[in-house]
Structure formats: C-alpha cells, structure tokens
Write a protein that holds these residues in place. Structure first.
Motif, PDB file in Angstrom:
ATOM      1  N   ILE A 175       0.578  -1.499   0.052  1.00  0.00           N
ATOM      2  CA  ILE A 175       0.079  -0.045   0.031  1.00  0.00           C
ATOM      3  C   ILE A 175       0.952   1.273   0.232  1.00  0.00           C
ATOM      4  O   ILE A 175       1.518   1.709   1.416  1.00  0.00           O
ATOM      5  CB  ILE A 175      -1.097   0.146   1.022  1.00  0.00           C
ATOM      6  N   LEU A 176       0.644   2.271  -1.051  1.00  0.00           N
ATOM      7  CA  LEU A 176       1.312   3.026  -1.631  1.00  0.00           C
ATOM      8  C   LEU A 176       0.670   4.613  -1.016  1.00  0.00           C
ATOM      9  O   LEU A 176      -0.492   4.547  -1.832  1.00  0.00           O
ATOM     10  CB  LEU A 176       2.123   2.784  -2.232  1.00  0.00           C
ATOM     11  N   GLY A 177       1.414   5.272  -0.318  1.00  0.00           N
ATOM     12  CA  GLY A 177       0.938   6.770  -0.399  1.00  0.00           C
ATOM     13  C   GLY A 177       1.266   7.711  -0.048  1.00  0.00           C
ATOM     14  O   GLY A 177       2.047   7.247   1.029  1.00  0.00           O
ATOM     15  N   PRO A 178       1.435   8.751  -0.170  1.00  0.00           N
ATOM     16  CA  PRO A 178       1.920  10.097   0.782  1.00  0.00           C
ATOM     17  C   PRO A 178       1.617  10.287   2.541  1.00  0.00           C
ATOM     18  O   PRO A 178       0.078   9.428   2.202  1.00  0.00           O
ATOM     19  CB  PRO A 178       1.427  11.086   0.145  1.00  0.00           C
ATOM     20  N   SER A 179       2.124  10.664   3.055  1.00  0.00           N
ATOM     21  CA  SER A 179       1.851  10.670   4.743  1.00  0.00           C
ATOM     22  C   SER A 179       0.883  11.313   4.349  1.00  0.00           C
ATOM     23  O   SER A 179       0.561  12.199   4.301  1.00  0.00           O
ATOM     24  CB  SER A 179       3.311  11.486   4.479  1.00  0.00           C
ATOM     25  N   GLY A 220      -7.041   9.072   1.314  1.00  0.00           N
ATOM     26  CA  GLY A 220      -8.026   7.722   2.003  1.00  0.00           C
ATOM     27  C   GLY A 220      -9.032   6.904   0.471  1.00  0.00           C
ATOM     28  O   GLY A 220      -9.682   6.455   1.081  1.00  0.00           O
ATOM     29  N   ARG A 221      -8.542   7.177  -0.180  1.00  0.00           N
ATOM     30  CA  ARG A 221      -8.382   6.406  -0.961  1.00  0.00           C
ATOM     31  C   ARG A 221      -7.531   5.444  -2.007  1.00  0.00           C
ATOM     32  O   ARG A 221      -6.643   5.704  -2.482  1.00  0.00           O
ATOM     33  CB  ARG A 221      -9.143   7.487  -2.996  1.00  0.00           C
ATOM     34  N   VAL A 222      -8.192   3.951  -3.160  1.00  0.00           N
ATOM     35  CA  VAL A 222      -7.545   3.634  -3.496  1.00  0.00           C
ATOM     36  C   VAL A 222      -7.275   4.305  -5.187  1.00  0.00           C
ATOM     37  O   VAL A 222      -8.468   4.128  -5.367  1.00  0.00           O
ATOM     38  CB  VAL A 222      -8.218   2.194  -3.500  1.00  0.00           C
ATOM     39  N   LEU A 223      -6.469   4.248  -5.894  1.00  0.00           N
ATOM     40  CA  LEU A 223      -6.848   4.845  -6.729  1.00  0.00           C
ATOM     41  C   LEU A 223      -6.226   3.893  -7.908  1.00  0.00           C
ATOM     42  O   LEU A 223      -6.903   4.110  -9.084  1.00  0.00           O
ATOM     43  CB  LEU A 223      -5.955   6.427  -7.204  1.00  0.00           C
ATOM     44  N   ALA A 253       1.763   1.770 -16.673  1.00  0.00           N
ATOM     45  CA  ALA A 253       0.057   2.798 -17.436  1.00  0.00           C
ATOM     46  C   ALA A 253      -0.262   2.918 -16.302  1.00  0.00           C
ATOM     47  O   ALA A 253      -1.190   2.159 -16.009  1.00  0.00           O
ATOM     48  CB  ALA A 253      -0.430   0.847 -18.123  1.00  0.00           C
ATOM     49  N   PRO A 254       0.173   3.974 -15.673  1.00  0.00           N
ATOM     50  CA  PRO A 254      -0.832   4.793 -14.623  1.00  0.00           C
ATOM     51  C   PRO A 254      -2.173   4.976 -14.873  1.00  0.00           C
ATOM     52  O   PRO A 254      -1.894   5.154 -16.266  1.00  0.00           O
ATOM     53  CB  PRO A 254       0.239   6.089 -13.863  1.00  0.00           C
ATOM     54  N   ALA A 255      -3.113   4.493 -13.596  1.00  0.00           N
ATOM     55  CA  ALA A 255      -4.760   5.136 -14.474  1.00  0.00           C
ATOM     56  C   ALA A 255      -4.749   6.595 -14.613  1.00  0.00           C
ATOM     57  O   ALA A 255      -5.427   6.451 -14.783  1.00  0.00           O
ATOM     58  CB  ALA A 255      -5.148   4.104 -13.501  1.00  0.00           C
ATOM     59  N   SER A 256      -4.160   7.128 -13.732  1.00  0.00           N
ATOM     60  CA  SER A 256      -3.928   9.095 -13.350  1.00  0.00           C
ATOM     61  C   SER A 256      -2.995   9.542 -13.340  1.00  0.00           C
ATOM     62  O   SER A 256      -1.956   9.466 -13.093  1.00  0.00           O
ATOM     63  CB  SER A 256      -5.390   9.340 -12.032  1.00  0.00           C
ATOM     64  N   ARG A 257      -3.274  10.905 -13.440  1.00  0.00           N
ATOM     65  CA  ARG A 257      -1.807  11.725 -13.645  1.00  0.00           C
ATOM     66  C   ARG A 257      -1.380  11.248 -11.656  1.00  0.00           C
ATOM     67  O   ARG A 257      -0.040  12.278 -12.057  1.00  0.00           O
ATOM     68  CB  ARG A 257      -3.026  12.761 -13.250  1.00  0.00           C
ATOM     69  N   PHE A 258      -2.715  11.173 -11.299  1.00  0.00           N
ATOM     70  CA  PHE A 258      -1.949  11.095  -9.421  1.00  0.00           C
ATOM     71  C   PHE A 258      -0.526  10.397  -9.467  1.00  0.00           C
ATOM     72  O   PHE A 258       0.798  10.294  -8.946  1.00  0.00           O
ATOM     73  CB  PHE A 258      -3.038  10.996  -8.512  1.00  0.00           C
ATOM     74  N   VAL A 259      -1.077   9.556  -9.738  1.00  0.00           N
ATOM     75  CA  VAL A 259       0.078   7.666  -9.886  1.00  0.00           C
ATOM     76  C   VAL A 259       1.053   8.199 -10.745  1.00  0.00           C
ATOM     77  O   VAL A 259       2.149   7.307 -10.329  1.00  0.00           O
ATOM     78  CB  VAL A 259      -1.407   6.963 -10.478  1.00  0.00           C
ATOM     79  N   ALA A 260       0.520   8.539 -12.408  1.00  0.00           N
ATOM     80  CA  ALA A 260       1.417   8.393 -12.582  1.00  0.00           C
ATOM     81  C   ALA A 260       3.635  10.090 -12.172  1.00  0.00           C
ATOM     82  O   ALA A 260       3.977   9.850 -12.587  1.00  0.00           O
ATOM     83  CB  ALA A 260       1.542   9.813 -14.369  1.00  0.00           C
ATOM     84  N   GLY A 261       3.162  11.101 -11.281  1.00  0.00           N
ATOM     85  CA  GLY A 261       3.486  11.460 -10.875  1.00  0.00           C
ATOM     86  C   GLY A 261       4.186  11.409  -9.595  1.00  0.00           C
ATOM     87  O   GLY A 261       5.275  11.695  -9.486  1.00  0.00           O
ATOM     88  N   PHE A 262       3.596   9.753  -8.906  1.00  0.00           N
ATOM     89  CA  PHE A 262       3.444  10.076  -7.332  1.00  0.00           C
ATOM     90  C   PHE A 262       5.024   8.851  -7.726  1.00  0.00           C
ATOM     91  O   PHE A 262       5.782   8.626  -6.671  1.00  0.00           O
ATOM     92  CB  PHE A 262       3.030   9.346  -7.063  1.00  0.00           C
ATOM     93  N   THR A 310     -12.116  10.360  -8.868  1.00  0.00           N
ATOM     94  CA  THR A 310     -11.994   9.252  -8.081  1.00  0.00           C
ATOM     95  C   THR A 310     -12.423   7.953  -8.174  1.00  0.00           C
ATOM     96  O   THR A 310     -13.397   7.725  -9.199  1.00  0.00           O
ATOM     97  CB  THR A 310     -13.037   9.632  -7.101  1.00  0.00           C
ATOM     98  N   SER A 311     -11.637   6.904  -8.180  1.00  0.00           N
ATOM     99  CA  SER A 311     -11.580   5.197  -8.251  1.00  0.00           C
ATOM    100  C   SER A 311     -11.734   4.315  -6.828  1.00  0.00           C
ATOM    101  O   SER A 311     -11.544   5.171  -5.581  1.00  0.00           O
ATOM    102  CB  SER A 311     -10.512   5.217  -9.676  1.00  0.00           C
ATOM    103  N   GLY A 312     -12.223   3.558  -7.715  1.00  0.00           N
ATOM    104  CA  GLY A 312     -12.124   2.602  -6.104  1.00  0.00           C
ATOM    105  C   GLY A 312     -13.640   2.660  -5.260  1.00  0.00           C
ATOM    106  O   GLY A 312     -13.211   2.621  -3.920  1.00  0.00           O
ATOM    107  N   ASP A 313     -14.433   4.042  -5.072  1.00  0.00           N
ATOM    108  CA  ASP A 313     -15.845   4.505  -4.468  1.00  0.00           C
ATOM    109  C   ASP A 313     -16.222   3.769  -4.545  1.00  0.00           C
ATOM    110  O   ASP A 313     -17.583   4.247  -5.262  1.00  0.00           O
ATOM    111  CB  ASP A 313     -15.623   6.094  -4.754  1.00  0.00           C
ATOM    112  N   ALA A 314     -17.057   3.089  -3.709  1.00  0.00           N
ATOM    113  CA  ALA A 314     -17.873   2.301  -3.521  1.00  0.00           C
ATOM    114  C   ALA A 314     -19.227   3.391  -2.954  1.00  0.00           C
ATOM    115  O   ALA A 314     -20.413   2.327  -4.155  1.00  0.00           O
ATOM    116  CB  ALA A 314     -18.101   1.795  -2.636  1.00  0.00           C
TER     117      ALA A 314
END
Ligand SMILES: Nc1ncnc2c1ncn2[C@@H]1O[C@H](COP(=O)(O)OP(=O)(O)OP(=O)(O)O)[C@@H](O)[C@H]1O
Ligand SMILES: [Mg+2]
Lengths: 262, 391
Positions: free
Chosen positions: B40-44, B216-219, B230-239, B369-373
């Motif tokens: 699980i990877l994400g900023p602080s 708080g979301r899984v992108l 093959a990042p799915a979003s800007r955020f993932v590509a940049g992170f 936003t993705s994975g948003d039930a």
C-alpha cells in the motif's frame, strides 16, 4: 582549585554522615544523657524493647505507612494509566488537581482535612490517619508511575494483543513487568513520606493512634532519651539492609523510574 | 485447464474510517490474494496506517467490513484474527530476551514445550539470528531488532503479516539489504504480506501488486510494471517515479499541445479507455523514454525542438531540462557516448527530443476518483504532482 573542590566534597560528605555516625555511636553510650560518654553498653536497646508506648507508636507508623503507600500506589497507578493511555477530557486540569497537595503547604492541607473529617463526622483515628497520609503521598506516587508509563512504547500493548494476549495477560506479561520498578519506587517513596510525616499526623491522629514522629516530637519538651538513638540506629540498619537486598544498582534504576532492562 | 484465481486472503468492502469530522479512509474495496506481497503506497497522511489498523482490528471501521479467508471478522477482536503486525517501532518487549519475544505468542497460546522450542528456533533461523536468543532487544542493532520483530510476527504462522513502514528507521544501505531479505523470507514462508510504505522504489522492487492511495482512496491496484508503465491517473503517474505531464487536447486522433503542436502519444490505446477526440488530457512521458538529439537537424520526424535550460550530472546518468516551446521536459540521458556529446554542448544549445508513440501515455487532465463504492462524484485534482515537469 581541584584540591579545594575535592576538600569541599569531602566536607559535604562528613556533614551528611556525621549525624548518622553520631547517632550510632551514642546509641551504644552507657550514660543517661547524650552529651556525656560513659563507655559502651547495649542498655538503651534493652530499654527500647521494654518501652511499650514507643513500640506501639512504631507499630502504628509502620501500619499506616504500609496502608497509605499501598493505597497511594494503587490509586496513582490507575490515574496515571488513565492519563497516559487514554485521551481523557480535561486531562490537564485532572493532572493539576492530583499534584496540588505537592504545592499547598501541609499545614493548610492538615486544617482542611480536619475540617472535612469533623464535618462528615469521622472521628480522628486510624482511618483519618491513613486517608490523610494517602492524600499527601498520592502526588508523588502518581508522578513516578506516570513518568515510567509515558516512556513505555504505546504500541507494546497493541503488539501483545496482536500476538494473542488478552487484557489480563498483557498486563501480567508486559505492562506490569515493565512498570514494576516504578511501582516499587512509588511504594517506597510513599512509605518514606508517610513514615516521617508530622504535620498531617498532628491533625488526623486520634487517641491511641499516635505515630512515632509525633511521639518523638512530644518528647522534645521533656528531653530526648538515648533510647531514641537506639531506635534511629535500628532504622538506619533496616534501611541499609533493604538497599543491600534490593541492590544498589537496582535501587538507582527504581528511583529513576526507568523501565526494567535486566 | 481452467485458471482459478488465487483465493482471497483479505477482502475489504466499503470500508470507511472517520475521526470526528475528518474522513481518513473513504469507502473502499480491496482484495488481497493469498500468498502475495501486496504494498500500500501513498503519501504521508493518506490513511495507510489507519487502513492497516482496521485490518488488524486495533481500529474499528466506521462502516464496511473486513473478511479474512472468507470469514467476516469485523466483530472479532485483534487477538482472534489470524494475522500479525510488524510495527514501525518494532514494539519488541524490552524486558524479554530475543527468544522469549519470539516465543511470546506460542506461550500465550499454550503451545507444548517441545513444539514451541522447535518453532522459535526455526523462526530465529529464518531471520538469521539463531545465536542471538539470549540477548535483550537493547543489545541489538536496528536491523537485528527488525528481524526479531519479523520472527515474532511469523512464528505463529498467521495467514497474513502486516508491515507498517518497517524499514523507515534504517539507513539507506541496510534498507536495500532488508528489502531483499524480506522478499526472500516472504517467499520462504509463503505468508501473505501487506506492506505499507511511502517509498515508491521500495514498493516497486518488492511487491507482487501495489495499491496506490491518496487522501483515503485507492486510486489504482496493479503490478509494479503496470503501475509504472500504465498509470491510470495523473496522480499515480506523478507519484511513482518522475514523469513529464504535458497538457494536450485530443484532435483527429492526435494529441495536440498549444505550443508544440501534435506530440507522440498512444491515442489508439487511450480510445479503449474512453478518451476520444475533444478530451482535455495530459500526456505522461517517463524521462528515461525521451531521447535527446544533440543535432536537431538529424532528429526523426515528430521530434520536438527546444533548448537546454539546465543539466545535472548524477554519475550514471544526466538529468537534462529542455525548454520546448512553452513546455519544460525532463530527459534522462545515460552517461557514456550520448552523455559525452551532451557534455560538449552549452546551456542554451539547440536540441531536439523525441519519444515513441507507445511512450506517450494519455491520461485524463482531471483525476476521477476510483474505487469509490459509495459512488461519490467528487473529483480529486492531483495538482502539479509531477516531480519531473515541475522541477
Ligand atoms: N486516532 C486518530 N484520531 C484522529 N485522527 C487520526 C487518528 N489516527 C490518524 N488520524 C488522522 O488520519 C490521517 C491519516 O493518518 P494515517 O496514520 O493513517 O496516515 P499514513 O498514511 O499512515 O501516514 P504516514 O505515512 O505519515 O504514516 C491523518 O491526517 C491523521 O492525522
Ligand atoms: Mg503511517
């Protein structure tokens, strides 16, 4: 310069221990009065063990000290647990309230205790004595245990739960062993505080519950008998014995309140 | 032969955590397979630890459910969940020896003496600390403590081990070693590892799959290669890694920028994701996939011309910033021949840059936003997250 410092520190030592040495020497004095030396004898020890009144006050002091120390340590443990572990509302105010007896002059505390007890109708006696001593020893007992508790890694209980331990097992196998030195320190300090206390005892003791310090203090008027030297010597020996049994290193750790690493 | 997917070790459904008015984990779904190394990877502050604490049971979800091996454990206390956690602070019991630390769980669960001894020794061997049983935790180095904590976590053979930034406190060299070791041990014991980190390199090198989290979301959940390529979003590509994010518009099957005209981009692939003509997009290009041409005249068709604005020598490679008609592109040039040619150029020299069509991945200009039930319609703007382009 170094020489001066060395001599000064030696002087301090002498100043600290001369009274104790004198106490021990004079407890063996055969004379009726402290200021005259008449040779070695165990006379005062014999008189001490024959002095029912004095021994009675010693017994009161020991029992009151033990009970007050037990109570203060237990209450201090619980309140420091609450303050450290949980985000209690009004934490600061609560902590302040616990520490107040440390700052308020004892004489004021004594007066207020007396007022409360007489208002509620509790007769001065054993119960009031123990309660009074608990009040003055509680701040110290809480502080010592709180220091140790907040230096504990808060994830330790989580880790224990994660490894299958219930609340009781976690306490028995993790929290308690780690806090044992601090608990012991809180107990010893509370006991010592209670044992030597005069002011609070003056206000809270009743007929038949005179403590040792009160008795000694009252004898000042009639003159101290050398039998008190014998008593003092025995207490010093007892203290030394405890230090030897517990171990000097251990004691230092206990008083520093750190976690047990041995 | 029909392919059956690996059974699910941990299944989260609509899991949410709110502290007061602060929603730390949004409703999210996640399936973690049996035996995989899942990061699980994400900023602080994005909620990684909170998510993990809900799986272990230290924290109860505001909403949603946790399943372990197909069983709903939402109401089951931590100590009865078949998982163990490796704490960032290690949380070794300081008053117990290494041996007793590792034996703790087996003692609590009243394992027979002989079996206990065998298993503790096995676990200590696994982490290569067989001779350290008598030591106290404070007589160990950071890396050794870490390994004791791992032995303690696996000795009871849980189905899942959760690791919360376990390498955070170690120095660079030890980190690299431990990454390797952890991966080896995970393969050896075959336990599902859920690994929390904010270090993208760590996630890429160790994981079977990575979940990228933000606010708080899984992108995105994918293999390291897919996350990177093959990042799915800007955020993932940049992170993950550095990335050039070039704003563009899809026109007649091409990606057109306002300054540099059409640039190479995989429009055919983007169309399969519903990004068609007229869409505002960004073209994500990894710096190492950009080729620098010292002689613009010799550059292939479709190359973008520009001037060198800055260079940094990193030993094995150069990082070069090229100003190309209003865009700042970051280019990675390996040392050696190309690097030597580059060193000969002056800042401000005219160059050209090019990349293949496949290297230009098209992403929506604004992250959905993705994975948003709960199907919330709010959008997350990643902002200038590209380390490369922003530099
Ligand atoms: N017990 C709590 N009470 C209130 N807020 C909390 C609590 N625990 C966490 N938070 C908040 O939730 C958010 C996410 O915290 P969390 O620890 O899950 O982040 P993280 O992704 O693990 O970050 P890091 O990488 O820094 O460890 C933070 O804003 C934090 O302040
Ligand atoms: Mg965290």
């Amino acid at each position: 310069m170094d020489r001066v410092v060395a001599w000064a520190s030696r002087l301090v030592f002498v100043f600290l221990y001369l009274p104790i040495a004198a106490l021990i020497v004079y407890s063996l004095n055969a004379s009726d009065v402290n200021y005259r030396w008449e040779g070695v004898s165990l006379r005062w020890y014999a008189e001490l063990f024959a002095d029912r009144m004095l021994l009675e006050t010693l017994r009161t002091s020991l029992i009151v000290g033990l009970l007050a120390a037990l109570l203060a340590t237990a209450l201090g443990f619980l309140s420091s647990m609450a303050l450290v572990r949980f985000r209690v509302k009004g934490r600061g105010a609560f902590l302040g309230a616990i520490l107040i007896p440390l700052i308020v002059p004892e004489i004021v505390l004594g007066v207020s205790l007396l007022t409360v007890f007489s208002t509620v109708g509790v007769p001065a006696g054993f119960l009031t004595l123990v309660l009074g001593h608990t009040v003055i020893t509680l701040p110290l007992a809480t502080l010592v245990q709180m220091g140790a508790m907040s230096s504990l890694d808060p994830s330790l209980p989580d880790a224990a739960a994660d490894l299958g331990a219930g609340a009781f097992t976690t306490f028995r196998r993790v929290t308690f062993p780690l806090l044992r030195p601090a608990i012991l320190a809180a107990f010893l300090l509370s006991f010592a505080t209670s044992f030597g206390n005069i002011v609070i005892s003056t206000f809270t003791s009743g007929v038949g519950t005179t403590t040792l310090p009160l008795r000694i203090y009252s004898q000042l008027k009639t003159g101290l008998t050398p039998e008190l030297n014998a008593l003092g010597t025995l207490l010093v020996v007892l203290t030394l014995a405890i230090i030897l049994i517990v171990g000097v290193g251990q004691l230092r750790r206990i008083l520093a309140g750190g976690p047990d690493q041995t | 032969m029909t392919e059956t997917p690996a059974p699910v070790a941990v299944r989260l459904r609509g899991i949410t955590k709110t502290f007061g008015s602060n929603t730390v984990v949004r409703p999210l779904d996640l399936d973690i397979r049996d035996g995989e190394f899942f990061s699980i990877l994400g900023p602080s502050g994005c909620g990684k630890t909170t998510l993990m604490r809900m799986i272990t049971g230290f924290e109860s979800p505001t909403d949603g459910s946790v399943e372990l091996a197909g069983r709903d454990v939402s109401k089951v206390p931590t100590r009865d969940r078949d998982l163990n956690m490796l704490f960032q602070s290690y949380a070794l019991f300081p008053h117990l020896s290494v041996y007793e630390n590792v034996a703790f769980e087996l003692r609590v669960r009243r394992t027979p003496k002989a079996e206990l001894d065998t298993r503790v020794r096995e676990a200590l061997e696994l982490v290569r600390l067989a001779d350290f049983g008598d030591r106290k935790p404070n007589e160990l180095s950071g890396g050794q403590r870490q390994r004791v904590a791992l032995a303690r976590a696996v000795v009871g053979r849980p189905a899942v081990v959760l690791l919360d930034e376990p390498l955070g406190a170690l120095d660079q060299k030890l980190r690299k070693e431990m990454q390797f070791e952890l991966k080896r041990m995970q393969r050896e014991v075959g336990i599902t590892f859920i690994y929390v980190t904010h270090d993208q390199e760590e996630a890429l090198t160790m994981s079977d799959r990575i979940a990228v989290m933000s606010e708080g979301r899984v992108l995105q959940v994918a293999s390291p290669i897919d996350i990177y390529d093959a990042p799915a979003s800007r955020f993932v590509a940049g992170f993950i890694g550095s990335c050039n994010l070039i704003p563009a518009r899809l026109e007649a099957g091409r990606a057109v920028t306002s300054g540099a005209g059409a640039i190479p981009a995989d429009t055919a692939e983007a169309a399969t994701r519903g990004l068609a003509d007229g869409a505002e997009v960004v073209v994500a290009v990894r710096p190492e996939r950009v080729t620098l041409h010292a002689d613009p005249a010799a550059a292939p068709a479709g190359a973008v011309r520009g001037v060198i604005s800055a260079r940094v020598f990193l030993g094995d490679e150069w990082t070069v910033h090229v100003d190309a008609q209003g865009l700042t592109l970051t280019v990675q040039v390996p040392s050696g021949e190309t690097g030597a040619a580059l060193a000969a150029l002056a800042d401000g020299a005219e160059v050209a840059v090019s990349w293949t069509t496949a290297a230009g991945r098209i992403l929506p200009a604004v992250d959905q936003t993705s994975g948003d039930a709960a199907g919330a319609t709010a959008t997350v703007t990643a902002g200038p997250t590209s380390e490369g382009a922003a530099a």
